[in-house]
Motif scaffolding. Structure first.
Motif, PDB file in Angstrom:
ATOM      1  N   UNK A 162       0.779  -1.205  -0.032  1.00  0.00           N
ATOM      2  CA  UNK A 162       0.138  -0.004  -0.135  1.00  0.00           C
ATOM      3  C   UNK A 162       1.013   1.312   0.052  1.00  0.00           C
ATOM      4  N   UNK A 163       0.478   2.210  -0.874  1.00  0.00           N
ATOM      5  CA  UNK A 163       1.049   3.531  -0.918  1.00  0.00           C
ATOM      6  C   UNK A 163       0.318   4.630  -0.281  1.00  0.00           C
ATOM      7  N   UNK A 164       1.121   5.458   0.417  1.00  0.00           N
ATOM      8  CA  UNK A 164       0.615   6.753   1.042  1.00  0.00           C
ATOM      9  C   UNK A 164       1.446   7.827   0.741  1.00  0.00           C
ATOM     10  N   UNK A 165       0.701   8.964   0.304  1.00  0.00           N
ATOM     11  CA  UNK A 165       1.482  10.188   0.047  1.00  0.00           C
ATOM     12  C   UNK A 165       1.420  10.982   1.134  1.00  0.00           C
ATOM     13  N   UNK A 166       2.444  11.524   1.758  1.00  0.00           N
ATOM     14  CA  UNK A 166       2.759  12.319   2.528  1.00  0.00           C
ATOM     15  C   UNK A 166       2.650  13.687   2.041  1.00  0.00           C
ATOM     16  N   UNK A 167       1.695  14.483   2.089  1.00  0.00           N
ATOM     17  CA  UNK A 167       1.593  15.632   1.299  1.00  0.00           C
ATOM     18  C   UNK A 167       2.185  16.933   2.273  1.00  0.00           C
TER      19      UNK A 167
END
Length: 405
Positions: free
Chosen positions: A250-255
């Motif tokens: 799973x990929x999460x973007x830390x914006x």
């Protein structure tokens, strides 16, 4: 009384030794080795004298020597670090941080300068009058302005004119540009990272294997494997995507988000890095462009005409005929430009980018006073970088020369 035969033997031995020495000295293979040995001995003796003199002077002035200071707490912050670092870490960690920051800007600079330099060098020879003149202006402008002034220009005149964080230039809701830097989303793989990384390596290996087969087939038959580039793209994309789905990663973007007076989260590219990278890239690309132009012009005109007579388009003539032959002329001076870029990165201290010179040879030296050790370590790092670049480029140069035969 001395034995007459013994005295006679000594008199005969002396001329024979002289004759043997003269014979060796006249030997063309012995003289160079002897002179090299003398030079090495003189250099070693000079080095020993310098080291002993330095140690005696340091001891006379009460200055301690050694590398024990590397384990002491640094007590100062660094605005950019590729590894975990804070004020409680040691001077040894500041050394590592400085090396990584230097390698970062040098590696990125070499990559972008090579691409830009090749494009400008090819454009310099374009039949399009406007494109060729624009390339000439680019080369003559940026290679004749001192690099330090270019660094100051990008840092103080361009990036310093960007708006404050609250008035940032935004691309959507995840990319922001302001005078504090460029802020990008940071991808974070929460699970299944190892299978994905292994699949990427496997995909790259298979793509390189297919590329070698395609090249061998083209050499033996004169024709490439139909659709080989698309097969390589399919391998590079398909295998990692398949591994991604099978591993459940799973990929999460830390914006980045504006909190207070600055953005937090994501990836931040500080303006010091941006200004230094822009200046190094453009300055070095101007020299690389001239190297590329000279290499292309060294290829005989008949080679281009022969390729065109076979029905090859100008783009194919350039990539398949001209550039491969020009590389033997391009690579040696190109290596020099890579070395210059790596060494010119030390100018980063002028704008506060935390490279090796700024962090270690600057702040660390001032706080510890270990001038000999710090300068020696810094020089050893730059020497290692330069020798490594030279080794890799020489290996590539031999490989290109072997293919051309």
């Amino acid at each position: 009384m001395s034995d007459p035969e013994h005295v006679s033997h000594k008199k005969n031995a002396t001329p024979s030794l002289v004759k043997e020495a003269l014979r060796l000295w006249r030997d063309a293979s012995f003289r160079p080795l002897f002179m090299q040995g003398v030079v090495v001995l003189v250099v070693v003796m000079l080095g020993v004298w310098v080291i002993n003199n330095t140690m005696n002077n340091l001891e006379h002035r009460g200055i301690s020597t050694g590398f024990d200071f590397l384990s002491q707490e640094a007590g100062f912050g660094i605005i950019q670090s590729l590894v975990e670092y804070d004020e409680s870490h040691s001077y040894g960690r500041t050394f590592v941080v400085g090396i990584l920051n230097t390698l970062l800007v040098s590696g990125l600079g070499i990559f972008f300068a090579t691409i830009l330099g090749f494009l400008v060098g090819i454009a310099r020879l374009s039949s399009n009058w406007l494109l060729a003149r624009m390339a000439s202006v680019f080369i003559e402008t940026f290679r004749n302005i001192p690099l330090l002034l270019q660094i100051f220009f990008w840092y103080f005149a361009v990036l310093a004119a960007l708006p404050h964080p609250r008035q940032s230039f935004a691309l959507g809701e995840s990319v922001f540009l302001n005078l504090r830097g460029l802020f990008l989303p940071k991808p974070i793989i929460e699970q299944g990272l190892l299978p994905v990384m292994v699949s990427c390596l496997v995909a790259i290996g298979l793509a390189l294997f297919l590329r070698s087969i395609n090249r061998r087939t083209r050499v033996e038959t004169g024709k490439s494997i139909s659709g080989a580039p698309w097969y390589m793209v399919a391998l590079l994309v398909g295998i990692p995507v398949l591994a991604w789905h099978l591993s459940g990663a799973s990929l999460v973007l830390d914006t980045p988000e504006l909190k207070g007076f600055n953005f937090r989260g994501g990836i931040s590219i500080i303006p010091e890095l941006g200004a230094l990278l822009l200046a190094l890239t453009i300055y070095t690309a101007a020299f690389i462009a001239e190297v590329v132009r000279a290499g292309i012009e060294s290829v005989q005109k008949g080679q281009k005409e022969a390729a065109a007579s076979l029905g090859l388009k100008p783009g194919k003539v350039l990539t398949l005929v001209v550039i491969p032959q020009a590389m033997k002329v391009i690579i040696p001076p190109l290596t020099n430009q890579y070395l210059n870029l790596a060494k010119n990165s030390s100018l980063a201290t002028a704008i506060g980018y935390p490279d090796l010179v700024s962090v270690f040879a600057g702040t660390t030296l001032n706080q510890t006073g270990q001038a000999v050790e710090v300068i020696a370590m810094t020089m050893a790092v730059y020497l290692t970088i330069s020798l490594s670049v030279s080794l890799l480029m020489n290996i590539y140069n031999k490989r290109v020369a072997l293919i051309e035969r």
